[in-house]
Structures are given as C-alpha cells and as structure tokens.
Design an enzyme around this catalytic site. Sequence first.
Site, PDB file in Angstrom:
ATOM      1  N   HIS A 175      95.391 -66.660  27.409  1.00 55.88           N
ATOM      2  CA  HIS A 175      95.423 -68.112  27.621  1.00 55.88           C
ATOM      3  C   HIS A 175      95.533 -68.495  29.095  1.00 55.88           C
ATOM      4  O   HIS A 175      95.919 -69.631  29.403  1.00 55.88           O
ATOM      5  CB  HIS A 175      96.623 -68.732  26.890  1.00 55.88           C
ATOM      6  CG  HIS A 175      96.670 -68.493  25.431  1.00 55.88           C
ATOM      7  ND1 HIS A 175      95.707 -68.968  24.580  1.00 55.88           N
ATOM      8  CD2 HIS A 175      97.566 -67.825  24.660  1.00 55.88           C
ATOM      9  CE1 HIS A 175      96.022 -68.611  23.331  1.00 55.88           C
ATOM     10  NE2 HIS A 175      97.139 -67.914  23.360  1.00 55.88           N
ATOM     11  N   HIS A 232      94.328 -70.346  18.949  1.00 54.08           N
ATOM     12  CA  HIS A 232      94.045 -68.995  18.458  1.00 54.08           C
ATOM     13  C   HIS A 232      93.015 -69.047  17.341  1.00 54.08           C
ATOM     14  O   HIS A 232      92.831 -68.078  16.610  1.00 54.08           O
ATOM     15  CB  HIS A 232      95.320 -68.333  17.922  1.00 54.08           C
ATOM     16  CG  HIS A 232      96.468 -68.422  18.853  1.00 54.08           C
ATOM     17  ND1 HIS A 232      97.434 -69.400  18.758  1.00 54.08           N
ATOM     18  CD2 HIS A 232      96.785 -67.676  19.939  1.00 54.08           C
ATOM     19  CE1 HIS A 232      98.314 -69.222  19.752  1.00 54.08           C
ATOM     20  NE2 HIS A 232      97.935 -68.205  20.474  1.00 54.08           N
TER      21      HIS A 232
END
Lengths: 332, 332
Positions: free
Chosen positions: B58, B220
């Site tokens: 991320h 996700h």
Amino acid sequence: MKKILNDPFSYAEETLKGLTRAYPQYYRLVEGTARVIARAGEPRQGKVGIVSGGGSGHLPIFTGYVGPGFLDACACGDVFASPSADEMAAAMRAANGGAGVLRLYGNYGGDVMNFDMAGEMVEFDDITSTTVLLADDVASAPLAEREKRRGVAGMVLTFKIAGAAAEAGLDLDGVTKVAQRAADGCRTMGVALSSCTVPQAGKPTFTIADDEMEVGMGIHGEPGVKREKLKAANDIADALLDPILADLALPRGERVTVLVNSLGATPVEELFILYNRIADRLGDAGLTIAHPLVGRYATSMEMAGASLTVLPLDGELENYLTAPAACAFWKV
Amino acid sequence: MKKILNDPFSYAEETLKGLTRAYPQYYRLVEGTARVIARAGEPRQGKVGIVSGGGSGHLPIFTGYVGPGFLDACACGDVFASPSADEMAAAMRAANGGAGVLRLYGNYGGDVMNFDMAGEMVEFDDITSTTVLLADDVASAPLAEREKRRGVAGMVLTFKIAGAAAEAGLDLDGVTKVAQRAADGCRTMGVALSSCTVPQAGKPTFTIADDEMEVGMGIHGEPGVKREKLKAANDIADALLDPILADLALPRGERVTVLVNSLGATPVEELFILYNRIADRLGDAGLTIAHPLVGRYATSMEMAGASLTVLPLDGELENYLTAPAACAFWKV
C-alpha cells in the site's frame, strides 16, 4: 477504455484545470490559454526564466515541475502531442522576467519545430532565449548519434538543476551552460511491461504478451531495443544499468545521482526492489550514490514499467540538485 | 504475473530494504527485524510515540509515513497480510520515548488482534499505550455500524494530524484524543477499475470486465457496494461524494480537506479531472476546501481506481494537518 475521464478531447485541459485548482499556491493557468501553466504570481524581475513543454500524459512531467527553484512556465499539448508554437510563446512570455528565457525540453521533432518558432515569435517582445535539448534516452540512438536521442525521465534532474541555477541568480549564459552540462551527463534506460491508452485513440498504443517486457521502449511507446521474456527484478536492473554504464564509462570514485522511476502502473514497492540491485552494482563499480530518487517522476499515464536515470555529479551540479525547490511533486 | 520482483516470498522484505537504502535520512530497519521500520536516529525522549502497521503493498501507507511530524515506527506484514504481534511490539519499542505510545492503524481483524497482543507484550517494558482504530471506509458498513468499517486512504490524514500533535508536545492522552477526533471525521469512498496481483498468489485477486467498475471496493479487493458500467469522471466523482456527504451531513460554511487518491495504476491526470467535479460539488454545498491533496497516498499496488476522502476541519485539526513534516512521500 479503462480510464477515468469525461471527454477524450478535453483530457489535457481538464487535467490542467484540476491541477491549478488543487494547487493554486504553485500553479496558475496563463490568461488566454487553456494549456499553458505558469508559477503562481508574477515572474521575478531579473531572474532568468525557464520554460519547458511537450505532450500531456506524463505528469509530473512537464507541468508539475513549475514552481520556485524549478520551471517558470510550461506549455502542454494534448496527450503525447506537441503544444503549438503560440502556446510555447505564451509560456515564454509568462516566464520572462527581463533576463532572458531558457527553453529546456525533450528532443522530439514537433517540440523542436514549435519551440524554435516560438523563440522567433517572442523576439518581437524583446525576449532573448536559448535552448538546451534534453536527450537522455540511451536506447533511442547510439552514443555516436546522441543528437538523435529522445528526452525521458532524466529531464526532471536537468529541470531541477537549471531551476536552482536560475534561482541562484546566474545570467542566461550561466544557466544555459549549467543546464547543458546536466543534460550532457544524464543517461536513462527504460523497460515497458504494458501499454497505456491515449484517450483520443481509445485503445492501447501497443500490445505486449503477459510474459514479455520491452527494454528501451520510449515514453510514448516508441519501439525499444529488444522484446524478451519478463525477467527477475535483478536482471531487469542489470538490463537498465549495463547500457548506461557502458555509455558513461565512469572511473571509480565518482559521485552519481540515480532516479528510479515508475512509468505509471508499476508500484513504488517494485522500484525499491530494483533499487537494491542498482545500489549494489553501482557500489561494485566504485561509484557513490548521492540523493537517490525513487518514485513516479515521469510517467506514461498507466503504462507499467520503470526507468533508471544516472547522472554524474560535481560539486556545482550537486548543490543545485539539492537546493530548495517547491512544487506539488518534488518530495526530497 | 506482470510485476517486477525477484521472489514473491521476499517482496515485502526487499521493498523495505530498498526503502531504507534509498532514504536513510528518514527510515531505518529496526535491528533484529526484517519488516519493522523506524525513524532514522533514536526516539525523541519525552515525545509520545506513534506506531502503525499492516500489510505491505500500500505504499506510501504504512511505512512511507514514518518521519518527523508523522509516525515513529511501523510494522509491515507480507503483501495484504498482518504483521506479527512480535513485529508490532518491536515497532512499539522503537517508537518509545518514555511518554507512551499510540497505536494508530486500520480496522482489520488480524491487525487488531496482533496489535492488542503487542500492547500487552510491551507492558513488561513499562510502555503505556493507547489505541485509535482507523475506520474511514464508508462503503464497508452503514453509519450505524461504524465500528465495522475498514481503514483506507483517510488513514494518512490521521497519521499526519496525530504526528503533528505528538511533535507539538501533547501527552499521550492529548495525542490520542486529537487522533480520535480526526479518525471520527474521516470519510472515504473508493472505486476500483482493475485488480492488482498479490505476488504470492501470482494472479489477479479478482476479475472485472473491461467496461465495468466496482464502487466501494476495499483496498485488498474486498467486495464493494455495486458493480456497474464504467461511467464518466463526473459521474464517478458523484458516486464517491454522495455517500460521503450523506454520512457527514455537514452544514454549509464548514471547512473540509479532501484527498483524491489513486489506488495505483490510475494516473494523477485522471485524479485532477475528478478534482474539478469534487471542488464544484463541495462549493455548491457551501463547503470550503482547505489544503487538498491529489496523488498516490494509499495504494493497492497496481490496482486501477481512485478514492476520495473528506475530513471536516476545525482550527486545531487544520493546524496539525499543515504543520511541518518530512518523509519521502509527503509533498505539500
């Protein structure tokens, strides 16, 4: 077309409008234009102006680097298309603080033609100008034909160095010489893993198989030097570094800066994986890395891939590289 | 797998190693760990420490935001996987300057379990700690069940505000309260246009048709609230903004900050196109935008898509938001 846009034909204008609205502390749209960006505020009198420009679709290049310690103004075309001579002339006028203007841009036919014409146009406004062409892409021509090479991610380093030289008060001749020296030193090599989609075309610029990569591909999808099976990160790092080191032929003991750049989709995670190998290899070659940059500095919209730029430093270039600067995209 | 890597099982470690090698002025690897990052230098005695953590993949979240005015330390797991309680405890020890440690992280089951355990582990080291869970994703649960919401891009704003509060010398209770207030205000809504590929899985997490988007998808790949035909940028901006405004129910005259974030592949050009509409809509609602951010702040590797975060400001939150900070990824 898997893109977020309203109208393919206003992609560049809407992008630039949003940029100036989000970051008015850095950027303003030059009055009477739709695609010419200048620094917020008036040009600083007595400072050499620096203009750049080229096609849209490469943010932060070109417009993103307008700001104190960087560029003064920038003319943008449609995605991957040259701005007009009129737009470039408007950028030059916006950058003019009475001390002359350096035209600092990538070596592409349309841009050269239009920037030359713009230089002639602003002579009527008593604006003296010089040109430094950026041609750092090792893959695009052999060293013996360096004048044919294209400008890619290394342009950012020259923008930074030239911008700091102008900010420091050098005159037009001085800024031009520093910019030329940075431009002469820059070497970049890229690898593409996927295409991007030019909004007005509506489909990917090229196709490439799921297990392939193209080494040396240009930032508009210009053909590279070889297409081969996708390799491990360390092998990709070597494929980028080997031609650069051969081209530069640096003696041990030199200082260099490196820019590891994503073409767009490739995450910075993977740039850091590349960086490990690049740092190891440069260390083995007896070179010291100063002020490395890892991130998205020159993109081709959502193209996957990466590029590596190496620039040998001396004290003057390093001082200008690390001098203060401010824009929405310069981070360290 | 169209990714640049050496070994899917060392992707996170190699990423973090490269990060600390490229930017040693900000980051160091905590001794005895492979995936715990702390600020360069020793913890500042008497300052409240702030730790975060979560899965890799991320960047700049989480590790990128370690630095002065931001986080003190961070524990990273494999891509999209929670770090261990041991790693979180190591991060807490590295962040400890004797004034207590705030655990500030996204509301995900594995992270909550492990950070709770880590908090108990470091009690033996006389480290007092508090927790603020970040739960800004409007799509992941209705307002009445806010405690079920996930943490997404809005986490960055709370990191910034809490980091500035700690730097300003507030005690653990004070920093925790400021962080909680920022966390309570943050609302984010995302849209995904393509999947990313988790290295260890080796194939895209989900499939989505070339002409579709999924509104509300998590970072996700958690299912969103609706999958529909890809719309124009202005309609996408509305689809992100409407649920946020409904959730916040702000009176006219308020100040807000906005973060328009790319999930990875989506170019910043397209974020600026979205920004125009968001700015128009917020203006129409009588809201003033302060310090907008447009760029890649919380990604899902090479996922295409974008998110919008809105945070209502008061004087204190705005001061902390704009206080000086330094890391490799914070730009304005």
